[in-house]
Scaffold this motif. Structure first.
Motif, PDB file in Angstrom:
ATOM      1  N   CYS A 206     -13.388 -32.975   1.279  1.00  0.00           N
ATOM      2  CA  CYS A 206     -12.261 -33.901   1.354  1.00  0.00           C
ATOM      3  C   CYS A 206     -12.613 -35.201   0.631  1.00  0.00           C
ATOM      4  O   CYS A 206     -13.679 -35.323   0.019  1.00  0.00           O
ATOM      5  N   LEU A 207     -11.724 -36.161   0.683  1.00  0.00           N
ATOM      6  CA  LEU A 207     -11.922 -37.424  -0.023  1.00  0.00           C
ATOM      7  C   LEU A 207     -12.063 -38.560   0.975  1.00  0.00           C
ATOM      8  O   LEU A 207     -11.255 -38.692   1.904  1.00  0.00           O
ATOM      9  N   GLY A 208     -13.076 -39.403   0.767  1.00  0.00           N
ATOM     10  CA  GLY A 208     -13.298 -40.558   1.625  1.00  0.00           C
ATOM     11  C   GLY A 208     -13.064 -41.849   0.878  1.00  0.00           C
ATOM     12  O   GLY A 208     -12.260 -41.923  -0.064  1.00  0.00           O
ATOM     13  N   THR A 209     -13.788 -42.897   1.261  1.00  0.00           N
ATOM     14  CA  THR A 209     -13.669 -44.208   0.630  1.00  0.00           C
ATOM     15  C   THR A 209     -13.993 -44.124  -0.855  1.00  0.00           C
ATOM     16  O   THR A 209     -14.974 -43.500  -1.257  1.00  0.00           O
ATOM     17  N   LYS A 212     -14.830 -40.716  -2.666  1.00  0.00           N
ATOM     18  CA  LYS A 212     -16.098 -39.997  -2.587  1.00  0.00           C
ATOM     19  C   LYS A 212     -15.915 -38.720  -1.771  1.00  0.00           C
ATOM     20  O   LYS A 212     -15.185 -38.711  -0.780  1.00  0.00           O
ATOM     21  N   PRO A 213     -16.593 -37.631  -2.161  1.00  0.00           N
ATOM     22  CA  PRO A 213     -16.449 -36.377  -1.420  1.00  0.00           C
ATOM     23  C   PRO A 213     -16.959 -36.501   0.012  1.00  0.00           C
ATOM     24  O   PRO A 213     -17.957 -37.187   0.283  1.00  0.00           O
ATOM     25  N   VAL A 214     -16.266 -35.836   0.915  1.00  0.00           N
ATOM     26  CA  VAL A 214     -16.657 -35.774   2.325  1.00  0.00           C
ATOM     27  C   VAL A 214     -16.679 -34.307   2.739  1.00  0.00           C
ATOM     28  O   VAL A 214     -15.622 -33.716   2.984  1.00  0.00           O
ATOM     29  N   ALA A 236     -27.984 -41.450   1.036  1.00  0.00           N
ATOM     30  CA  ALA A 236     -27.204 -40.715   0.040  1.00  0.00           C
ATOM     31  C   ALA A 236     -25.894 -41.432  -0.255  1.00  0.00           C
ATOM     32  O   ALA A 236     -25.272 -42.022   0.630  1.00  0.00           O
ATOM     33  N   SER A 237     -25.468 -41.367  -1.519  1.00  0.00           N
ATOM     34  CA  SER A 237     -24.145 -41.877  -1.868  1.00  0.00           C
ATOM     35  C   SER A 237     -23.065 -40.967  -1.302  1.00  0.00           C
ATOM     36  O   SER A 237     -22.052 -41.425  -0.769  1.00  0.00           O
ATOM     37  N   TYR A 238     -23.291 -39.661  -1.414  1.00  0.00           N
ATOM     38  CA  TYR A 238     -22.377 -38.659  -0.854  1.00  0.00           C
ATOM     39  C   TYR A 238     -23.014 -37.287  -0.979  1.00  0.00           C
ATOM     40  O   TYR A 238     -24.035 -37.112  -1.670  1.00  0.00           O
ATOM     41  N   CYS A 239     -22.427 -36.308  -0.314  1.00  0.00           N
ATOM     42  CA  CYS A 239     -22.837 -34.908  -0.451  1.00  0.00           C
ATOM     43  C   CYS A 239     -21.606 -34.064  -0.745  1.00  0.00           C
ATOM     44  O   CYS A 239     -20.482 -34.409  -0.381  1.00  0.00           O
TER      45      CYS A 239
END
Length: 411
Positions: A206-209, A212-214, A236-239
């Motif tokens: 999904c999409l977060g702030t 970014k991928p969530v 981590a920046s994102y996963c």
């Protein structure tokens, strides 16, 4: 199950194999068209694929075959005269693909191996809502992502403005079950075959702030699906999630701020609530998770000092010592993973010393093995392996350079 629609007839390239597997291709009887390739195969040896007719204007012909080397049976269209294509087949005999309606709007559909000539079931988009949300119009298209071995289909329901919602269809049904929030543009990734309250678990990005991928898991509760965000390392920046097995173990990739020093790493979540184990390689090599099988083993990819990516087999995600590179054929420097079975067999597109591609498999015991072309042809490709690793399917050419759908039995 694997993602669909990755291969087309045009993807076949010239090959000149330098070694041969004990398994041999068997081609199918061409009833459905002149140029054919298989796209998916199940543990019973039933396969599906697509053919092109000997015509400059005819539609693609999707087909099913009941056994390797059998006759290709065309699958019925949603609307007569409109095109369809097929992507996957399950062990339970459900088939998924896409068809156009009379207005050339594309929808995903399902067929059954027991009635391949019957009009397929259309996977309907989300209907309009009156209150929650207020006066939301109905969606207008659907696109299947993958399906479970029972036949549950994970798909995207698409609005007129292009916004997408993750939906699920239970086996044999064309009615969507909404999983993500309306129009949130979550992307469906995988669906497993373990039922909780009668329903499978789903994996999404999904999409977060800042978009970014969530990575998110949807698990069935008593009254509906519950969404849980996967834990992410604090630095981590994102996963990103890439795949999930029937034990709800998950593989993906985590990305960090200083990617030259702290490179992207394959991530393994032992459970949807646990922090991921990260794959650390020598020379600080960047790596990405691709797939996970029911044994909990992982297919990954790493960077190389030559700049050419290399596939990896991670047999024990509890540590980084069991990493094995997928070694190319003699005289070659490249391979590309295509599919991954539960017995650790990996389907590959290989390149030989003459820089031609050929169909290959890899196992921990036998390494990389090429399947020899048949019927005097020089082109071959594998597109899918059955879940247990017994059968593979793809295509080869003959002396007339026609593309023949073909399968092989590995054990």
């Amino acid at each position: 199950m694997r993602l669909m629609y990755r291969y087309t007839l045009a993807a076949l390239m010239l090959t000149n194999a330098s070694m041969a597997n004990a398994a041999m291709f068997v081609d199918y009887v061409h009833v459905a068209g002149a140029q054919c390739i298989g796209t998916s195969i199940n543990d019973s040896g039933q396969a599906v694929g697509n053919c092109l007719l000997p015509s400059a204007s005819a539609n693609n012909v999707p087909w099913v075959a009941t056994a390797p080397g059998g006759s290709l049976q065309p699958l019925a269209a949603l609307v007569s005269g409109q095109p369809c294509r097929v992507g996957g087949i399950t062990n339970s005999g459900w088939i998924v693909g896409d068809c156009s309606d009379a207005s050339n709007i594309e929808f995903s559909v399902i067929w059954s191996t027991s009635n391949p000539g019957t009009t397929p079931t259309k996977l309907n988009p989300l209907p309009r809502t009156l209150l929650f949300p207020l006066l939301r119009p109905a969606d207008v298209q659907t696109h299947a992502i993958t399906l479970s071995q029972q036949g549950a289909v994970l798909a995207q329901s698409i609005s007129a403005s292009g916004n997408q919602t993750v939906v699920l269809y239970i086996p044999g049904s064309g009615t969507p079950i909404r999983i993500s929030t309306f129009g949130d543009n979550c992307a469906g990734i995988d669906v497993n075959s373990t039922l909780i309250y009668g329903y499978p678990s789903l994996l999404m990005n999904c999409l977060g702030t800042n978009a970014k991928p969530v990575p998110t898991v949807a698990t069935r509760g008593v009254s509906g699906y519950n969404l849980n965000v996967l834990p992410v390392p604090t630095d981590a920046s994102y996963c990103l999630a890439a795949g999930m097995n029937d034990q709800s173990q998950i593989v993906g990739t985590c990305v960090f701020p200083d990617s030259d020093d702290h490179v992207p790493q394959t991530a393994f979540w032992a459970t949807p609530s646990s922090l991921p184990k990260l794959l650390t390689l020598p020379l600080n090599a960047k790596n990405q998770g691709i797939a996970i099988n029911n044994a909990g083993h992982i297919l990954a990819r790493r960077g190389d000092s030559t700049g050419i990516p290399q596939n990896l087999f991670w047999g024990d995600p509890k540590d980084s010592f069991g990493i094995r590179p997928i070694v190319p054929l003699p005289g070659s420097i490249t391979t590309k993973a295509v599919d991954f079975a539960h017995n650790d067999t990996i389907v590959l597109t290989c390149e030989n010393s003459a820089q031609y591609t050929t169909a290959c498999t890899w196992t921990p015991d036998e390494g990389t093995q090429a399947l020899a072309p048949i019927n005097g042809g020089l082109k071959s490709q594998l597109t899918s392996i059955s879940p247990t690793g017994k059968f593979v399917v793809g295509g080869t050419t003959d002396t007339a350079q026609n593309i023949n759908a073909a399968a092989a039995t590995l054990f």
